[in-house]
Design a protein around this motif. Structure first.
Motif, PDB file in Angstrom:
ATOM      1  N   THR A   1      -4.589  -5.267   2.205  1.00 38.47           N
ATOM      2  CA  THR A   1      -3.253  -5.088   2.753  1.00 38.47           C
ATOM      3  C   THR A   1      -3.073  -5.875   4.043  1.00 38.47           C
ATOM      4  O   THR A   1      -4.019  -6.100   4.800  1.00 38.47           O
ATOM      5  N   THR A   2      -1.836  -6.300   4.270  1.00 37.98           N
ATOM      6  CA  THR A   2      -1.457  -7.003   5.499  1.00 37.98           C
ATOM      7  C   THR A   2      -0.177  -6.359   6.036  1.00 37.98           C
ATOM      8  O   THR A   2       0.298  -5.351   5.519  1.00 37.98           O
ATOM      9  N   ASN A   3       0.399  -6.967   7.069  1.00 40.57           N
ATOM     10  CA  ASN A   3       1.632  -6.421   7.636  1.00 40.57           C
ATOM     11  C   ASN A   3       2.852  -6.703   6.762  1.00 40.57           C
ATOM     12  O   ASN A   3       3.960  -6.313   7.117  1.00 40.57           O
ATOM     13  N   THR A   4       2.653  -7.375   5.633  1.00 44.07           N
ATOM     14  CA  THR A   4       3.773  -7.639   4.726  1.00 44.07           C
ATOM     15  C   THR A   4       3.652  -6.860   3.415  1.00 44.07           C
ATOM     16  O   THR A   4       4.424  -7.101   2.491  1.00 44.07           O
ATOM     17  N   SER A   5       2.679  -5.948   3.331  1.00 43.57           N
ATOM     18  CA  SER A   5       2.490  -5.189   2.091  1.00 43.57           C
ATOM     19  C   SER A   5       3.626  -4.192   1.890  1.00 43.57           C
ATOM     20  O   SER A   5       4.346  -3.827   2.837  1.00 43.57           O
ATOM     21  N   SER A   6       3.787  -3.730   0.655  1.00 44.88           N
ATOM     22  CA  SER A   6       4.892  -2.827   0.306  1.00 44.88           C
ATOM     23  C   SER A   6       4.637  -1.417   0.815  1.00 44.88           C
ATOM     24  O   SER A   6       3.566  -1.107   1.343  1.00 44.88           O
ATOM     25  N   SER A   7       5.642  -0.545   0.653  1.00 44.27           N
ATOM     26  CA  SER A   7       5.567   0.835   1.139  1.00 44.27           C
ATOM     27  C   SER A   7       4.565   1.641   0.321  1.00 44.27           C
ATOM     28  O   SER A   7       4.208   1.274  -0.803  1.00 44.27           O
ATOM     29  N   THR A   8       4.128   2.779   0.915  1.00 46.40           N
ATOM     30  CA  THR A   8       3.096   3.610   0.304  1.00 46.40           C
ATOM     31  C   THR A   8       3.513   5.078   0.378  1.00 46.40           C
ATOM     32  O   THR A   8       4.467   5.440   1.100  1.00 46.40           O
ATOM     33  N   PRO A   9       2.823   5.959  -0.341  1.00 50.76           N
ATOM     34  CA  PRO A   9       3.042   7.404  -0.142  1.00 50.76           C
ATOM     35  C   PRO A   9       2.652   7.818   1.272  1.00 50.76           C
ATOM     36  O   PRO A   9       2.055   7.045   2.025  1.00 50.76           O
ATOM     37  N   SER A  10       2.966   9.047   1.629  1.00 48.52           N
ATOM     38  CA  SER A  10       2.712   9.525   2.993  1.00 48.52           C
ATOM     39  C   SER A  10       1.227   9.543   3.333  1.00 48.52           C
ATOM     40  O   SER A  10       0.853   9.365   4.504  1.00 48.52           O
ATOM     41  N   GLU A  11       0.368   9.768   2.328  1.00 48.88           N
ATOM     42  CA  GLU A  11      -1.079   9.778   2.597  1.00 48.88           C
ATOM     43  C   GLU A  11      -1.689   8.385   2.643  1.00 48.88           C
ATOM     44  O   GLU A  11      -2.838   8.214   3.040  1.00 48.88           O
ATOM     45  N   GLY A  12      -0.919   7.374   2.236  1.00 51.31           N
ATOM     46  CA  GLY A  12      -1.390   6.002   2.310  1.00 51.31           C
ATOM     47  C   GLY A  12      -2.261   5.601   1.124  1.00 51.31           C
ATOM     48  O   GLY A  12      -2.512   6.374   0.196  1.00 51.31           O
ATOM     49  N   ILE A  13      -2.765   4.371   1.154  1.00 48.92           N
ATOM     50  CA  ILE A  13      -3.630   3.815   0.105  1.00 48.92           C
ATOM     51  C   ILE A  13      -4.801   3.106   0.765  1.00 48.92           C
ATOM     52  O   ILE A  13      -4.735   2.717   1.942  1.00 48.92           O
ATOM     53  N   PRO A  14      -5.912   2.917   0.014  1.00 48.97           N
ATOM     54  CA  PRO A  14      -7.037   2.150   0.598  1.00 48.97           C
ATOM     55  C   PRO A  14      -6.594   0.732   0.938  1.00 48.97           C
ATOM     56  O   PRO A  14      -5.938   0.061   0.143  1.00 48.97           O
ATOM     57  N   ALA A  15      -6.965   0.276   2.101  1.00 47.74           N
ATOM     58  CA  ALA A  15      -6.558  -1.052   2.557  1.00 47.74           C
ATOM     59  C   ALA A  15      -7.538  -2.149   2.132  1.00 47.74           C
ATOM     60  O   ALA A  15      -7.235  -3.328   2.307  1.00 47.74           O
ATOM     61  N   ASN A  16      -8.686  -1.756   1.572  1.00 49.25           N
ATOM     62  CA  ASN A  16      -9.754  -2.712   1.255  1.00 49.25           C
ATOM     63  C   ASN A  16     -10.200  -3.469   2.503  1.00 49.25           C
ATOM     64  O   ASN A  16     -10.526  -4.661   2.444  1.00 49.25           O
TER      65      ASN A  16
END
Length: 416
Positions: free
Chosen positions: A255-270
């Motif tokens: 993920t970067t600062n241009t990635s799409s929206s996520t649920p409130s708990e977020g997603i793994p950023a790798n």
């Protein structure tokens, strides 16, 4: 009546003369040749070497060589032999040459006795058609054609890989430039990093200290031990705390600062984050980052992580009856870090921001950050011990009383 072998004469006065030599006989040519060979030798015609040396032995069988050289008395083949030899048979005797003995060439240590000699090899090569036939037997032109095709394939593959890798690097550099963050996301040697990868200095202030989890406030402390006060300019530097962290990726897709929206708990950023040596005694390695970007708040995409640690504190005052040095441990301290990817920072500002753009070779993080240490109250919070020669000694049971588990001690750092 048998004929008498002996003949006597009345006029003989010598008794020895009664025995007379028998009459000579002619010996046929073949027999004479054999006898001549047998009787002829080195001692022919020499004196007798027997006991009685007073008289010479008389041979009743004479060699033909002792016969006068009368051509009329020799057979034709003997005459021819005698004539060709140019004299007697004694004149034709000569010493035979030494017997021929073959002496092999010396053999070198590495020579193979089974191998044919060089001449035999050349003869065998000529009989079998020379080197052209050997080449035909080993594959000839067909084999050479196969080798040429293989070489062409290898060269073509190498050229294709080189072109492909060059194109891939150009594409990667183009993508990196598109995804790169602001000037703060570049390394000191001006190579563009793919934000948020890199080594960053997070310049913050100690904004809040809370000691509610312990009955003795001296046992909870936060570096650098001065809280930022907006009305006191001296605290801008006395309350400064810098964290040097390294962000790396665990996958080519992160993920970067241009990635799409996520649920409130977020997603793994790798992505992972690691600390370096620091005065906070906060060390961690390859902590996983979570990416959070709520659709209801498009200005707050962020990376966050947290883990539990044991926070060690040297009390600001003595907590023992004898004044010995003590050390207290808050074993359930929650460490949390949040790195915003779009929210601007406000500290440091102005001239300080220019002076602190890089710290220790780490590029300054360009956005807002929040870092906190929080410990709940409860039994054995904190656990304090005497320090003896730099080591942990006896437990201090008079350090304080237990506080409720809902209470919380806090060290809060921010740059906005």
């Amino acid at each position: 009546m048998p004929m008498s072998l002996f003949r006597s004469t009345a006029n003989s006065n010598n008794a020895g003369s009664a025995l007379r030599s028998p009459a000579q006989r002619r010996i046929s040519a073949p027999v004479s040749i054999r006898l001549s060979t047998i009787t002829e030798g080195a001692n022919a015609g020499q004196p007798d070497t027997g006991v009685n040396n007073t008289r010479q032995s008389r041979s009743h069988i004479r060699s033909l060589d002792n016969v006068p050289d009368s051509p009329g008395r020799l057979p034709p083949y003997r005459q021819a032999s005698r004539s060709s030899a140019g004299g007697r048979s004694q004149d034709t005797g000569r010493t035979a040459p030494p017997a021929y003995t073959w002496v092999p060439d010396p053999i070198e240590g590495e020579e193979d006795l089974r191998a044919p000699v060089e001449g035999e090899k050349l003869a065998e090569l000529r009989r079998n058609g020379g080197h052209l036939r050997k080449a035909r037997q080993r594959g000839g032109w067909g084999r050479a054609a196969v080798v040429a095709v293989v070489v062409l394939l290898v060269v073509g593959l190498a050229v294709g890989l080189g072109v492909g890798l060059t194109a891939g690097r150009k594409h990667q550099n183009s993508s990196s430039a598109d995804q790169a963050g602001p000037s703060g996301a570049t390394s000191p040697d001006n190579r563009t990093q793919v934000f948020p990868l890199g080594e960053y200095s997070l310049l913050t202030n100690l904004r809040e200290v809370n000691t509610s989890c312990t009955s003795n406030p001296a046992t909870w402390r936060c570096y650098p031990y001065t809280v930022f006060n907006p009305t006191d300019g001296t605290t801008n530097t006395s309350s400064a705390a810098t964290f040097n962290w390294i962000i790396t990726n665990t996958s080519s897709a992160y993920t970067t600062n241009t990635s799409s929206s996520t649920p409130s708990e977020g997603i793994p950023a790798n992505l992972t984050i690691s600390s370096t040596n620091n005065p906070f005694s906060i060390m961690f390695t390859n902590q996983s980052l979570t990416y959070i970007s709520l659709a209801s708040n498009t200005s707050s995409p962020r990376l966050t992580f947290n883990f539990t640690q044991s926070k060690s504190v040297i009390p600001s005052t003595s907590i023992t009856s004898n004044g010995a040095t003590a050390e207290c441990f808050f074993n359930s301290t929650d460490f949390t870090g949040t790195l915003y990817l779009d929210v601007p920072r406000t500290y440091p500002d102005g001239q300080e921001a220019q002076q602190d753009s890089s710290t220790g070779g780490f590029e300054q993080w360009p956005y807002a950050v929040e870092i906190s240490q929080a410990s709940p109250g409860g039994q054995d919070v904190p656990a304090c011990y005497q320090m003896i020669n730099g080591g942990v000694g006896d437990r201090i049971l008079t350090a304080g009383t237990a506080m409720s588990e809902e209470s919380r001690c806090l060290c809060d750092y921010r740059n906005y």
